[in-house]
Design an enzyme around this catalytic site. Structure first.
Site, PDB file in Angstrom:
ATOM      1  N   HIS A 148     -12.152   4.310  14.065  1.00 22.47           N
ATOM      2  CA  HIS A 148     -11.599   4.867  15.304  1.00 22.47           C
ATOM      3  C   HIS A 148     -10.075   4.804  15.181  1.00 22.47           C
ATOM      4  CE1 HIS A 148     -11.695   6.285  19.308  1.00 22.47           C
ATOM      5  NE2 HIS A 148     -12.091   5.215  19.965  1.00 22.47           N
TER       6      HIS A 148
ATOM      7  N   SER B 262     -37.473  32.377  29.406  1.00 22.92           N
ATOM      8  CA  SER B 262     -37.869  33.631  30.065  1.00 22.92           C
ATOM      9  C   SER B 262     -36.653  34.491  30.399  1.00 22.92           C
ATOM     10  CB  SER B 262     -38.617  33.309  31.354  1.00 22.92           C
ATOM     11  OG  SER B 262     -37.712  32.724  32.287  1.00 22.92           O
TER      12      SER B 262
HETATM   13  N1  LIG Z   1     -20.579   2.299  18.659  1.00 20.31           N
HETATM   14  C1  LIG Z   1     -20.553   3.363  17.898  1.00 20.31           C
HETATM   15  O1  LIG Z   1     -21.592   3.949  17.626  1.00 20.31           O
HETATM   16  C2  LIG Z   1     -19.251   3.842  17.311  1.00 20.31           C
HETATM   17  C3  LIG Z   1     -19.186   5.117  16.735  1.00 20.31           C
HETATM   18  C4  LIG Z   1     -18.037   5.501  16.059  1.00 20.31           C
HETATM   19  C5  LIG Z   1     -16.966   4.620  16.007  1.00 20.31           C
HETATM   20  N2  LIG Z   1     -17.035   3.401  16.623  1.00 20.31           N
HETATM   21  C6  LIG Z   1     -15.910   2.478  16.486  1.00 20.31           C
HETATM   22  O2  LIG Z   1     -16.306   1.471  15.563  1.00 20.31           O
HETATM   23  C7  LIG Z   1     -15.709   0.207  15.926  1.00 20.31           C
HETATM   24  C8  LIG Z   1     -16.805  -0.817  16.172  1.00 20.31           C
HETATM   25  O3  LIG Z   1     -17.626  -0.320  17.212  1.00 20.31           O
HETATM   26  P1  LIG Z   1     -18.965  -1.031  17.703  1.00 20.31           P
HETATM   27  O4  LIG Z   1     -19.513  -0.201  18.788  1.00 20.31           O
HETATM   28  O5  LIG Z   1     -19.805  -1.375  16.550  1.00 20.31           O
HETATM   29  O6  LIG Z   1     -18.332  -2.354  18.251  1.00 20.31           O
HETATM   30  P2  LIG Z   1     -18.688  -3.220  19.524  1.00 20.31           P
HETATM   31  O7  LIG Z   1     -17.840  -2.774  20.653  1.00 20.31           O
HETATM   32  O8  LIG Z   1     -20.164  -3.259  19.720  1.00 20.31           O
HETATM   33  O9  LIG Z   1     -18.203  -4.639  18.997  1.00 20.31           O
HETATM   34  C9  LIG Z   1     -18.555  -5.085  17.686  1.00 20.31           C
HETATM   35  C10 LIG Z   1     -18.599  -6.571  17.577  1.00 20.31           C
HETATM   36  O10 LIG Z   1     -17.300  -7.119  17.692  1.00 20.31           O
HETATM   37  C11 LIG Z   1     -17.478  -8.479  18.028  1.00 20.31           C
HETATM   38  N3  LIG Z   1     -16.226  -8.974  18.578  1.00 20.31           N
HETATM   39  C12 LIG Z   1     -15.543  -8.484  19.624  1.00 20.31           C
HETATM   40  N4  LIG Z   1     -14.422  -9.210  19.822  1.00 20.31           N
HETATM   41  C13 LIG Z   1     -14.410 -10.151  18.856  1.00 20.31           C
HETATM   42  C14 LIG Z   1     -13.514 -11.191  18.532  1.00 20.31           C
HETATM   43  N5  LIG Z   1     -12.388 -11.387  19.231  1.00 20.31           N
HETATM   44  N6  LIG Z   1     -13.811 -11.977  17.470  1.00 20.31           N
HETATM   45  C15 LIG Z   1     -14.937 -11.777  16.759  1.00 20.31           C
HETATM   46  N7  LIG Z   1     -15.829 -10.809  17.023  1.00 20.31           N
HETATM   47  C16 LIG Z   1     -15.552 -10.019  18.056  1.00 20.31           C
HETATM   48  C17 LIG Z   1     -18.610  -8.464  19.046  1.00 20.31           C
HETATM   49  O11 LIG Z   1     -19.353  -9.657  18.909  1.00 20.31           O
HETATM   50  C18 LIG Z   1     -19.434  -7.256  18.649  1.00 20.31           C
HETATM   51  O12 LIG Z   1     -20.670  -7.597  18.063  1.00 20.31           O
HETATM   52  C19 LIG Z   1     -14.848   0.520  17.132  1.00 20.31           C
HETATM   53  O13 LIG Z   1     -13.570   0.848  16.668  1.00 20.31           O
HETATM   54  C20 LIG Z   1     -15.518   1.741  17.755  1.00 20.31           C
HETATM   55  O14 LIG Z   1     -14.662   2.508  18.564  1.00 20.31           O
HETATM   56  C21 LIG Z   1     -18.152   2.991  17.253  1.00 20.31           C
HETATM   57 MG   LIG Z   2     -15.929   6.184  20.776  1.00 21.24          MG
END
Ligand SMILES: NC(=O)c1ccc[n+]([C@@H]2O[C@H](COP(=O)([O-])OP(=O)(O)OC[C@H]3O[C@@H](n4cnc5c(N)ncnc54)[C@H](O)[C@@H]3O)[C@@H](O)[C@H]2O)c1
Ligand SMILES: [Mg+2]
Ligand SMILES: CC(C)(O)[C@@H](O)C(=O)O
Ligand SMILES: [Mg+2]
Length: 354
Positions: free
Chosen positions: A128, A274
């Site tokens: 991202h 339709s």
């Molecule tokens: N969710 C999606 O399908 C998706 C799709 C495309 C891109 N993204 C991007 O990918 C990245 C990860 O997204 P996601 O949805 O897997 O993440 P998420 O928001 O589910 O968080 C991932 C993990 O980060 C951990 N976390 C949060 N703060 C923390 C900290 N301070 N210390 C340690 N661990 C911590 C949490 O335990 C969580 O399991 C982001 O940049 C998101 O925007 C996500």
């Molecule tokens: Mg997003």
């Protein structure tokens, strides 16, 4: 730097370059990444999907996680503490590619921990543009002597993993913020394929974050709930039963008509309905466009000015964030429309036979 084997395709009159899995067969991935150790930080939906796909592609993957449910899940998935499952700083230290897949708010709070390990010649990878583009809010500013790249699957991590396992591949975007090695572009493309994408489009960190935040707040998630709910409420207020209102709003959309759009486009879906439906849809799409255009413009403005990232960082860093999130999701789940949906879904023959 140009990558061999790419295609330039015409997207509605504009030529764009695309990269495909076929451009990066496994042998080429292994060649490009022969000296690399990928450290996936975070085991949310993306971290888990990308780590498992990288591992299944035969690449060297370690995880950097804090103790807790994610750590336990990683163990269940076969990662072994001390071998390929570490604390965040330990994994960052061992990595040549730091895959920064904590939540976007977590990337801000975790940066001081990660930063000392983002050393000369390493690659800092994102899915991202959030942390980098809005660095005035996140403080994530990488040193100049590293590659900073992005491969962003355009869909849920659940789909990233499922499609990969089915031999298919989600689409993704790739971008380069900083090219220290001179190979950042090729490595970004190769990473997109290695994490499971089937095909990749060029973007920039800036364009990725602005479009992504707009899409998820708009049509993909926010607008769709708003539109579903508005139609459902009108049908209910006119005396239609919950099942009829749900079926005419959600079930037919997801089970019948949206898959047809996915297969061959909107006109094809229309053509398979339709003549009565076609006339109505062709007359009514405009009023919906006119009503929603200003809302989408307002949304994009809110994204562009940093209001949306500010709100996300602020809300995700609150102590009661998880409770509040669960309460808001519960309100949706417990609304009549989605409770009706639960019953409707239970009637699908494929669910009943289980
Ligand atoms: N969710 C999606 O399908 C998706 C799709 C495309 C891109 N993204 C991007 O990918 C990245 C990860 O997204 P996601 O949805 O897997 O993440 P998420 O928001 O589910 O968080 C991932 C993990 O980060 C951990 N976390 C949060 N703060 C923390 C900290 N301070 N210390 C340690 N661990 C911590 C949490 O335990 C969580 O399991 C982001 O940049 C998101 O925007 C996500
Ligand atoms: Mg997003
Ligand atoms: C899956 C989405 C909505 O595309 C992603 O952007 C996210 O933030 O989860
Ligand atoms: Mg997205």
């Amino acid at each position: 730097m140009a990558t061999r084997g790419v295609k330039t395709l015409d997207f509605g009159g504009t030529k764009e370059i695309v990269y495909e899995r076929a451009d990066f067969p496994k042998a080429k991935l292994h060649q490009i990444f022969k000296d690399d150790t990928f450290a996936v930080m975070g085991y949310g939906t993306q971290g888990r999907a990308q780590a498992l796909n990288l591992r299944d592609n035969g690449l060297k993957v370690i995880l950097g996680l804090r103790e807790g449910p994610s750590f336990e899940l990683a163990k269940e998935d076969g990662f072994v503490p001390g071998e390929n499952l570490f604390s965040i700083p330990e994994a960052a230290q061992k990595a040549s590619v730091i895959m920064y897949l904590l939540s976007d708010a977590g990337q801000k709070t975790g940066w001081d921990t990660i930063k000392p390990f983002v050393t000369t010649g390493k690659t800092l990878y994102f899915s991202h543009g959030f942390s980098i583009v809005f660095s005035d809010q996140t403080g994530v500013v990488p040193p100049p002597d590293v590659d900073v790249i992005l491969a962003a699957p355009k869909g849920s991590g659940t789909s990233v993993r499922r499609l990969f396992l089915e031999g298919k591949g989600i689409n993704g975007s790739i971008a380069v913020w900083q090219d220290h090695s001179g190979k950042a572009h090729e490595r970004a493309c190769a990473m997109g394929v290695a994490i499971g994408c089937g095909y990749l489009y060029e973007t920039t960190f800036q364009k990725e974050v602005l479009s992504d935040l707009t899409g998820e707040r708009g049509i993909l998630m926010g607008a769709i709930q708003g539109l579903f709910r508005a139609q459902y409420d009108v049908l209910r207020s006119k005396g239609h039963s919950p099942s009829e209102a749900f079926n005419e709003t959600v079930e037919e959309a997801t089970q019948s008509l949206y898959p047809l759009i996915a297969e061959n486009g909107m006109d094809w879906m229309y053509a398979n309905c339709s003549t009565t439906a076609q006339r109505g849809a062709l007359d009514w799409w405009r009023p919906f466009y006119d009503a929603s255009l200003p809302v989408f413009q307002k949304l994009y403005h809110s994204v562009e000015t940093g209001e949306e990232t500010r709100r996300s960082l602020e809300s995700n860093s609150r102590k009661d964030y998880k409770q509040q999130l669960e309460e808001e999701l519960r309100q949706i789940r417990d609304s009549e429309m989605w409770r009706a949906g639960q019953t409707v879904r239970s009637l699908r023959p494929e669910r009943q036979s289980k």
